[in-house]
Design a protein around this motif. Structure first.
Motif, PDB file in Angstrom:
ATOM      1  N   ALA A 111      -0.909 -27.230  12.962  1.00 24.38           N
ATOM      2  CA  ALA A 111      -1.423 -27.814  14.209  1.00 24.38           C
ATOM      3  C   ALA A 111      -2.010 -29.197  13.975  1.00 24.38           C
ATOM      4  O   ALA A 111      -2.666 -29.751  14.871  1.00 24.38           O
ATOM      5  N   GLY A 112      -1.761 -29.788  12.799  1.00 30.42           N
ATOM      6  CA  GLY A 112      -2.368 -31.058  12.456  1.00 30.42           C
ATOM      7  C   GLY A 112      -1.495 -32.254  12.784  1.00 30.42           C
ATOM      8  O   GLY A 112      -0.268 -32.153  12.853  1.00 30.42           O
ATOM      9  N   HIS A 113      -2.138 -33.416  12.944  1.00 29.00           N
ATOM     10  CA  HIS A 113      -1.437 -34.662  13.234  1.00 29.00           C
ATOM     11  C   HIS A 113      -1.538 -35.669  12.096  1.00 29.00           C
ATOM     12  O   HIS A 113      -0.972 -36.759  12.181  1.00 29.00           O
ATOM     13  N   ASP A 114      -2.255 -35.301  11.030  1.00 30.42           N
ATOM     14  CA  ASP A 114      -2.398 -36.201   9.889  1.00 30.42           C
ATOM     15  C   ASP A 114      -1.285 -35.939   8.881  1.00 30.42           C
ATOM     16  O   ASP A 114      -0.906 -34.788   8.631  1.00 30.42           O
ATOM     17  N   LEU A 115      -0.778 -37.018   8.286  1.00 31.20           N
ATOM     18  CA  LEU A 115       0.210 -36.903   7.212  1.00 31.20           C
ATOM     19  C   LEU A 115      -0.523 -36.642   5.904  1.00 31.20           C
ATOM     20  O   LEU A 115      -1.443 -37.389   5.537  1.00 31.20           O
ATOM     21  N   LEU A 116      -0.103 -35.593   5.180  1.00 29.87           N
ATOM     22  CA  LEU A 116      -0.767 -35.190   3.956  1.00 29.87           C
ATOM     23  C   LEU A 116       0.129 -35.399   2.745  1.00 29.87           C
ATOM     24  O   LEU A 116       1.346 -35.243   2.824  1.00 29.87           O
ATOM     25  N   GLY A 117      -0.472 -35.757   1.612  1.00 32.40           N
ATOM     26  CA  GLY A 117       0.148 -35.589   0.311  1.00 32.40           C
ATOM     27  C   GLY A 117      -0.435 -34.321  -0.279  1.00 32.40           C
ATOM     28  O   GLY A 117      -1.236 -33.634   0.359  1.00 32.40           O
TER      29      GLY A 117
END
Length: 587
Positions: A458-464
């Motif tokens: 449900a997230g909108h942040d791009l993660l490494g």
């Protein structure tokens, strides 16, 4: 435990220089002595397989530098080889390899580490990464052994691990990799990532699509998972093949409803007559928000008409054929055992197209029937990590090869020059706010990993794998995208998707070598057509062209057609090619 040695490696005569690397594998074996020396956990053969894998990785770092040194030795003996070292005889290559080994041992490696000053540090780092990853893996294996026996072997101990297939996936997460683990009584799979998505999807399929798709059972643990190993094999009868392709079509309809991506042939197998998706990281896919330059991860805006519908179709799924050199990469063109391309078995759904399309229609109808139930299940995916593919993995592999080339081992500046184009990709397009993506890619590649990107469901942040890279990168989260896709299901969209599947399948082009083996006829073999025959052929061609008109669920039509080259859309042009379904227009 006796360690890896020359007798196990069976190196060619011109590759004995690699024996110098045994110093690193022996140090790693010493550091892992407790784990590798436990006969109740690993057999000697399995332990040697692990250290043999490290040896292969180390030689991959050295290969280019060692080859350059050996070429110089051969040119000393035969100056003509300065023009082309490939002309050297096996005897010359073997002599150069023996000389390099002797000089490496005599100089403590300085004959290589002098001209390539980064090499020693890279070897030390890679060995340290290996020790850390394997100690974690073996510790987890010992910790979870009782649960593994209960889940996959009916509560009985299958005995120690007899073999490992550590090259089952790319390196991610600081040197970790998926692997198949074999025992005397069967196999299971280790995945060094959060496997909550796998377990959730298995439950969804068990409740609503148990007769369509198989999903491996998964024992979820913090940061990793142990998964069922599914044996692959073709159905043994014509009726079994038809049923398989019908099920496969229905499974693809479910993937379309969820907005799945990366559905290429390598992620599908046929197991027990059922299609099985064995890599579920991209089951749900978040969608990037629009940026100024549409070539940088674009998303069509609401007013782009037909392209808005196309972006929410099967086109981005990876299911449709895409040409790579002389191979077509698609689960539709590979046999159910999923060897990539048109070689290695019967070519995909050829001859079973109607079974596949009928199955897709049936699966789509079932998604419509249980729409509310599917929407309800999405809540369970909100906190789970999903993967987002930012670039083609092959591009990363080519960059890794360049990073390990002799020219890039002379200085840090040389290595960073190789990865500098990643930063330029964004800078040249006015997308400096996305430079953290390039910085993460660069850091992963310099470490030796394939970059991993993802997001929470449900997230909108791009993660490494180490944290947030770009806040608010995604316009729609993976769960929001799946919700929109499920809500969009309609008879109009089903017709649109079926049209895309028909086009994508029929427009795939057989590589020339494959066509030649099939005994195709040249144009000269045909008699000139008479007037009536030519008119009939022309009418048939125009009917075919008319049938290529795609109409999206929003009622917007386009003469853009599915490309046989890129699994995308292309302008229709009056060009003919021989496809797997016969001659026809090609983009």
């Amino acid at each position: 435990m006796a360690g890896l040695g020359r007798e196990q490696l069976k190196l060619p005569a011109d590759g004995v220089d690699a024996l110098y690397l045994l110093a690193w594998t022996r140090r790693a074996e010493e550091q892992l002595r407790e784990e590798l020396g436990d006969p109740s956990l690993l057999t000697r053969q399995a332990g040697l397989k692990l250290t043999g894998w490290l040896f292969t990785r180390l030689y991959g770092l050295c290969r280019s530098a060692f080859e350059e040194l050996k070429s110089a030795y051969m040119a000393e003996a035969e100056p003509v080889l300065r023009l082309d070292p490939k002309l050297a005889t096996l005897e010359l290559r073997a002599a150069a390899s023996e000389r390099l080994l002797s000089e490496l041992e005599g100089s403590g490696g300085e004959c290589a580490f002098g001209p390539y000053p980064l090499l020693r540090g890279l070897l030390d780092r890679e060995a340290a990464r290996f020790v850390a990853a394997e100690r974690e893996f073996l510790g987890r294996l010992r910790r979870d052994w009782a649960d593994i026996c209960a889940r996959f072997f009916g509560g009985e101990d299958p005995g120690p691990v007899t073999d490992l297939e550590p090259e089952a996936g790319d390196l991610h997460f600081h040197g970790r990799r998926t692997r198949v683990i074999r025992t005397g009584r069967g196999a299971f799979v280790y995945k060094p990532r959060d496997c909550g998505l796998d377990a959730r999807f298995r439950e969804l399929v068990r409740r609503y699509f148990p007769d369509v798709l198989r999903v491996p059972d998964c024992l979820v643990r913090e940061g990793c998972g142990w998964c069922e190993y599914l044996e692959s094999g073709l159905p043994g009868s014509e009726a079994g093949l038809r049923l398989y392709y019908r099920r496969f079509g229905a499974a693809c309809a479910l993937m379309q409803a969820l907005g799945s991506s990366d559905l290429h042939a390598g992620n599908w197998i046929c197991s027990g007559g059922f299609p099985a998706l064995v890599d579920l990281e991209t089951l749900l896919s978040p969608v990037p928000r629009p940026f100024n330059d549409k070539s940088v991860f674009p998303e069509p805006a609401e007013d782009e008409g037909f392209l808005f519908d196309a972006a929410r179709s099967l086109l981005p799924s990876g299911l449709l054929p895409a040409r790579r050199g002389e191979k077509e990469l698609s689960a539709l063109l590979s046999g159910p055992a999923c060897q990539p391309g048109t070689e290695g078995g019967r070519p995909g759904v050829l001859g079973y197209e109607e079974d596949f399309l009928a199955g897709f229609s049936e699966g789509y109808d079932r998604c419509l029937e249980c729409r509310e139930e599917l929407l309800g299940t999405l809540e369970g995916f909100r906190g789970l990590p999903v993967r987002k593919l930012m670039r083609d993995t092959g591009s990363y592999a080519r960059l890794l090869a360049r990073l390990n080339s002799a020219g890039a081992l002379r200085s840090e500046e040389d290595r960073r020059e190789v990865t500098g184009r990643l930063r330029g990709f964004f800078s040249q397009r006015g997308a400096e706010h996305m430079l953290p993506i390039a910085h993460w890619e660069e850091a992963c590649l310099l470490e030796g990993d394939i970059p991993w990107f993802g997001a929470k469901g449900a997230g909108h942040d791009l993660l490494g794998c180490d944290g947030v890279l770009v806040e608010g990168f995604f316009g729609r989260s993976a769960v929001e995208n799946a919700r929109e896709r499920i809500c969009r299901l309609s008879e109009a969209e089903k017709r649109f998707e079926l049209g895309i599947l028909r086009q994508g399948r029929s427009r795939a082009v057989i590589p020339a070598a494959t066509a030649a083996r099939g005994g195709g006829r040249s144009v000269q073999d045909f008699e000139p057509a008479g007037r009536e025959e030519a008119l009939a052929a022309a009418e048939g061609l125009f009917r075919l062209l008319d049938g290529l008109l795609l109409t999206g669920p929003g009622g917007r039509s386009s003469w853009l057609v599915v490309s046989g080259r890129s699994a995308g859309l292309a302008a229709m042009r009056p060009e003919l090619a021989r496809g797997t379904a016969g001659p026809g227009p090609a983009p």
